[in-house]
Design an enzyme around this catalytic site. Structure first.
Site, mmCIF file in Angstrom:
data_model
loop_
_atom_site.group_PDB
_atom_site.id
_atom_site.type_symbol
_atom_site.label_atom_id
_atom_site.label_comp_id
_atom_site.label_asym_id
_atom_site.label_seq_id
_atom_site.Cartn_x
_atom_site.Cartn_y
_atom_site.Cartn_z
ATOM 1 N N TRP A 71 0.832 -1.213 0.000
ATOM 2 C CA TRP A 71 0.000 0.000 0.000
ATOM 3 C C TRP A 71 0.856 1.248 0.000
ATOM 4 C CZ3 TRP A 71 -4.317 -1.095 -1.949
ATOM 5 C CH2 TRP A 71 -4.928 -2.330 -1.688
ATOM 6 N N LYS A 123 -12.807 -2.010 7.230
ATOM 7 C CA LYS A 123 -12.138 -2.988 8.104
ATOM 8 C C LYS A 123 -12.625 -2.836 9.541
ATOM 9 C CE LYS A 123 -8.483 -2.453 4.825
ATOM 10 N NZ LYS A 123 -8.598 -3.642 4.002
ATOM 11 N N ASP A 141 -1.687 6.449 6.766
ATOM 12 C CA ASP A 141 -2.718 5.545 6.246
ATOM 13 C C ASP A 141 -3.015 4.558 7.382
ATOM 14 O OD1 ASP A 141 -4.212 3.546 5.083
ATOM 15 O OD2 ASP A 141 -2.867 3.207 3.383
HETATM 16 C C1 LIG Z 1 -3.376 -0.160 4.499
HETATM 17 C C2 LIG Z 1 -4.272 -0.009 3.303
HETATM 18 N N1 LIG Z 1 -4.222 1.112 2.572
HETATM 19 C C3 LIG Z 1 -5.003 1.286 1.497
HETATM 20 C C4 LIG Z 1 -5.887 0.315 1.074
HETATM 21 C C5 LIG Z 1 -6.736 0.553 -0.136
HETATM 22 O O1 LIG Z 1 -8.027 0.790 0.288
HETATM 23 P P1 LIG Z 1 -9.273 0.935 -0.683
HETATM 24 O O2 LIG Z 1 -9.556 -0.413 -1.240
HETATM 25 O O3 LIG Z 1 -10.335 1.454 0.246
HETATM 26 O O4 LIG Z 1 -8.916 1.918 -1.742
HETATM 27 C C6 LIG Z 1 -5.993 -0.873 1.807
HETATM 28 C C7 LIG Z 1 -6.935 -1.927 1.392
HETATM 29 O O5 LIG Z 1 -6.975 -3.012 1.890
HETATM 30 C C8 LIG Z 1 -5.160 -1.040 2.949
HETATM 31 O O6 LIG Z 1 -5.216 -2.160 3.665
#
Ligand SMILES: Cc1ncc(COP(=O)(O)O)c(C=O)c1O
Length: 362
Positions: free
Chosen positions: A103, A199, A175
């Site tokens: 991520w 989550k 994040d």
């Molecule tokens: C730590 C983290 N950041 C970003 C994301 C991306 O999120 P989204 O699917 O809501 O765009 C996720 C998705 O699992 C994640 O676990």
């Protein structure tokens, strides 16, 4: 009626059963209105109360002061990978990143489209199974911000970098998609926190933003209106139609968490759940934890089987027993059990009992 299932999904993830029951009871007739929240104008007094209450509960849980705006936006955490640089890369046009997994890699790539994303530490060479060491001197005081990912959902690592001294000139952007509301945090340490709801907070469709108000109003001139945080801050997240049902449901999850005893209590329960599973993994002859203790996530426990050919059998038998979503992320393989807030301790006992029995038969 099927036997109860145990849901270890990494997201969208398990929600508190009592919340879903409350939502079910109100689905067709919200508080005597004769309609569902899904059918209501977002400008109505009913919905105004819902969004204000959701925000107030979220603020109360995290202890968010009036120095910060709380925003409900769409587009998932992935949209934040672009929104953050579009709004905050306004000075040196350089931001520092701690690279801890898939991520953060995506956040870095996107920031590089708008300025320079400087990676000051990375555990890429270790396959992201650990958190890289970072020193305060690694951070450029001229950086527009420092970006961290507090919990790495795919690799099962976590670090909050609380011991790291950060220059006052550098706002920390975090994040927290997969560990928000899992423990108390000091919001004042951050310039901006973002997290998708799916989550620990509610269904997919809404993303929560906590932004220090002095960081608003500095977006790139070409930043689309909907990607400018100040658009949402000025209108209390009602510039356009917000994801009303997701905001309503998240508000119920916040209420559930408050009634449970807040973040201190969920922190205690989350430690208990993770300890239970890691303790089993560490003494097992068949299973092993993929991450070493100092780097471990309490939310996403990644593990493997020493006899690799048993992996498929394990996952198939788990599903037969109604233990769902234990397969690791497709990019890393192996297994992963996500132990988010709404997953009860008994579910982890159930998983450990299943794994013990599997090991005994193997
Ligand atoms: C730590 C983290 N950041 C970003 C994301 C991306 O999120 P989204 O699917 O809501 O765009 C996720 C998705 O699992 C994640 O676990």
């Amino acid at each position: 009626m099927n036997r109860p299932s145990l849901n270890f999904s990494a997201g969208p993830a398990i929600l508190p059963k009592s919340v879903l029951e409350e939502v079910k009871a109100e689905l067709l007739d919200y508080q005597g209105t004769g309609m569902s929240v899904m059918e209501m104008s977002h400008r109505s007094a009913w919905f105004t109360q819902i969004i204000e209450e959701s925000e107030a509960r979220f603020r109360e849980l995290l202890g968010i002061s009036e120095e910060y705006a709380v925003l409900f936006v769409q587009g998932g955490a992935t949209t934040q990978f672009s929104m953050v640089p579009l709004n905050l890369m306004h000075d040196s046009k350089q931001a520092d990143f701690i690279d801890t997994g898939a991520w953060s890699v995506k956040a870095i790539a996107e920031a590089n489209r708008y300025g320079k994303a400087r990676v000051i530490a990375s555990s890429k060479d270790q396959g992201f199974v650990e958190i890289p060491a970072v020193a305060s001197s690694d951070i450029d005081p001229a950086a527009d911000y420092l970006h961290i990912t507090t919990n790495n959902t795919i690799f099962g690592t976590a670090s909050h970098f609380e011991a790291l001294e950060i220059p006052d000139s550098v706002p920390v952007v975090a994040d927290m998609s997969s560990d928000i509301l899992s423990r108390p945090i000091e919001v004042n340490r951050y310039g901006l926190i973002y997290a998708g709801a799916q989550k620990n907070m509610g269904p997919a469709g809404v993303t929560l933003i906590i932004i220090r108000k002095d960081l608003l109003g500095k977006a790139h001139p070409l930043c689309p209106l909907m990607l400018d945080y100040s658009t949402h801050a000025k209108k209390n997240s009602l510039h356009n139609t917000p994801p009303t049902f997701a905001i309503y449901l998240a508000g119920k999850v916040f209420k559930w968490l408050q009634e449970l005893g807040g973040l201190q209590e969920i922190d205690r329960i989350n430690t208990q759940k993770a300890d239970l599973l890691y303790t089993f993994l560490d003494q097992s002859d068949l299973f092993y934890a993929k991450v070493q203790p100092p780097h471990r996530s309490r939310m996403n426990v990644t593990f493997g089987i020493r006899e690799g050919e048993l992996e498929k059998v394990f996952l198939a038998e788990a599903e037969q027993e109604r233990l769902f979503f234990l397969k690791g992320h497709r990019s890393v393989g192996g297994m992963r059990a996500s132990l988010y807030n709404a997953l009860p301790l008994e579910a982890v006992h159930g998983l450990v009992a299943f794994m013990k029995e599997f090991e005994r038969k193997a």
